[in-house]
Write a protein that holds these residues in place. Sequence first.
Motif, PDB file in Angstrom:
ATOM      1  N   PHE A  24       0.851  -1.186   0.000  1.00  0.00           N
ATOM      2  CA  PHE A  24       0.000   0.000   0.000  1.00  0.00           C
ATOM      3  C   PHE A  24       0.889   1.239   0.000  1.00  0.00           C
ATOM      4  N   ASP A  25       0.468   2.243  -0.752  1.00  0.00           N
ATOM      5  CA  ASP A  25       1.230   3.486  -0.884  1.00  0.00           C
ATOM      6  C   ASP A  25       1.565   4.055   0.495  1.00  0.00           C
ATOM      7  N   LYS A  26       2.850   4.278   0.754  1.00  0.00           N
ATOM      8  CA  LYS A  26       3.280   4.784   2.061  1.00  0.00           C
ATOM      9  C   LYS A  26       2.668   6.148   2.382  1.00  0.00           C
ATOM     10  N   ASP A  48     -11.059   2.407   2.095  1.00  0.00           N
ATOM     11  CA  ASP A  48     -11.229   0.961   1.928  1.00  0.00           C
ATOM     12  C   ASP A  48     -11.277   0.567   0.455  1.00  0.00           C
ATOM     13  N   VAL A  49     -11.821   1.431  -0.385  1.00  0.00           N
ATOM     14  CA  VAL A  49     -11.803   1.181  -1.827  1.00  0.00           C
ATOM     15  C   VAL A  49     -10.362   1.097  -2.317  1.00  0.00           C
ATOM     16  N   MET A  50      -9.506   2.000  -1.834  1.00  0.00           N
ATOM     17  CA  MET A  50      -8.104   1.993  -2.265  1.00  0.00           C
ATOM     18  C   MET A  50      -7.352   0.778  -1.705  1.00  0.00           C
ATOM     19  N   ILE A  51      -7.681   0.362  -0.481  1.00  0.00           N
ATOM     20  CA  ILE A  51      -7.094  -0.861   0.069  1.00  0.00           C
ATOM     21  C   ILE A  51      -7.503  -2.058  -0.782  1.00  0.00           C
ATOM     22  N   TYR A  52      -8.772  -2.111  -1.150  1.00  0.00           N
ATOM     23  CA  TYR A  52      -9.280  -3.203  -1.974  1.00  0.00           C
ATOM     24  C   TYR A  52      -8.595  -3.217  -3.341  1.00  0.00           C
ATOM     25  N   ILE A  53      -8.404  -2.045  -3.919  1.00  0.00           N
ATOM     26  CA  ILE A  53      -7.732  -1.962  -5.218  1.00  0.00           C
ATOM     27  C   ILE A  53      -6.285  -2.449  -5.102  1.00  0.00           C
ATOM     28  N   ALA A  54      -5.611  -2.088  -4.013  1.00  0.00           N
ATOM     29  CA  ALA A  54      -4.249  -2.585  -3.792  1.00  0.00           C
ATOM     30  C   ALA A  54      -4.258  -4.107  -3.647  1.00  0.00           C
ATOM     31  N   TYR A  55      -5.287  -4.637  -3.004  1.00  0.00           N
ATOM     32  CA  TYR A  55      -5.422  -6.087  -2.829  1.00  0.00           C
ATOM     33  C   TYR A  55      -5.636  -6.778  -4.176  1.00  0.00           C
ATOM     34  N   MET A 201       4.300   0.310   1.904  1.00  0.00           N
ATOM     35  CA  MET A 201       4.392  -0.384   3.181  1.00  0.00           C
ATOM     36  C   MET A 201       3.528  -1.632   3.067  1.00  0.00           C
ATOM     37  N   LEU A 202       3.599  -2.493   4.066  1.00  0.00           N
ATOM     38  CA  LEU A 202       2.820  -3.726   4.058  1.00  0.00           C
ATOM     39  C   LEU A 202       1.709  -3.635   5.102  1.00  0.00           C
ATOM     40  N   ALA A 203       0.479  -3.864   4.677  1.00  0.00           N
ATOM     41  CA  ALA A 203      -0.671  -3.800   5.567  1.00  0.00           C
ATOM     42  C   ALA A 203      -1.452  -5.097   5.488  1.00  0.00           C
ATOM     43  N   ASP A 204      -2.080  -5.460   6.593  1.00  0.00           N
ATOM     44  CA  ASP A 204      -2.909  -6.656   6.635  1.00  0.00           C
ATOM     45  C   ASP A 204      -4.360  -6.240   6.414  1.00  0.00           C
TER      46      ASP A 204
END
Length: 255
Positions: A24-26, A48-55, A201-204
Amino acid sequence: MGLPAKVESKSELDAKDEKDLIRFDKNLAYRGVDFSNSFGEDGNLIFDVMIYIAYTYQYNLFKYGELDPAHFAKHMGYDRRNLLKHHASPAQMRDNKHLQKHYLQLKEDGSYSKSLNKNNDETLLMYSILDNAIYRAGKEKLHFTSNVRDFSGKNGYSEINFLSLLDQVTKHYKTIGKKTKITYSFKVSPIFELHLSRFFMLADKNVIVKLRKGNAVWLYVYLKNLRDHLALKNEYVATPNFEMLCDYALIDSKE
């Protein structure tokens, strides 16, 4: 007497942890709270949309560039029915009387799949809660309260104080049998996509879903980003600003 519990090695634990981590973008992790500053009540959903897109960028490349509300709801812990409810004040038609009139007509007809121009999907109304979040992510910029880094140039990095998130956002109605299915197509901003491989960075994702109810997502991604940053420098101690941590945790520092 039962068998003793299996003790997992550190490498096994690390592998299990890494399996659930996404890039995910730092910048967005460091200033996650700016989603609320920029988008108000829609900020959490847009984040959350951006987290989902990164996923999906990392795990579902064949479907990358598409968003299915049912798939999004399943993976981000939402009730799909709530996402498809009508937004109280959709941004697309907020200051457009022509679209407002069209919206009222569609409500009266009981069908929302009619566009203003039958040959142009971009004229489909974005009226639901999820519609509105995706529309704003495509039309409005995320403004940062302090400058962040942009590594899209050829020589090192530059500093920016705003960022476009999505581009070419389009809503689609697909008829499957007797049912109508809503999907979206999009392109991410070049900076966001570049940072997924160069400045991340790395996110769960699963932790983010769990922490959302406790309003702790901004704090989690900030601290996880800080931990990754320290690890790169082989350091173990940092002293974050107390007021900033309170802002990220949505806590009144005076109290």
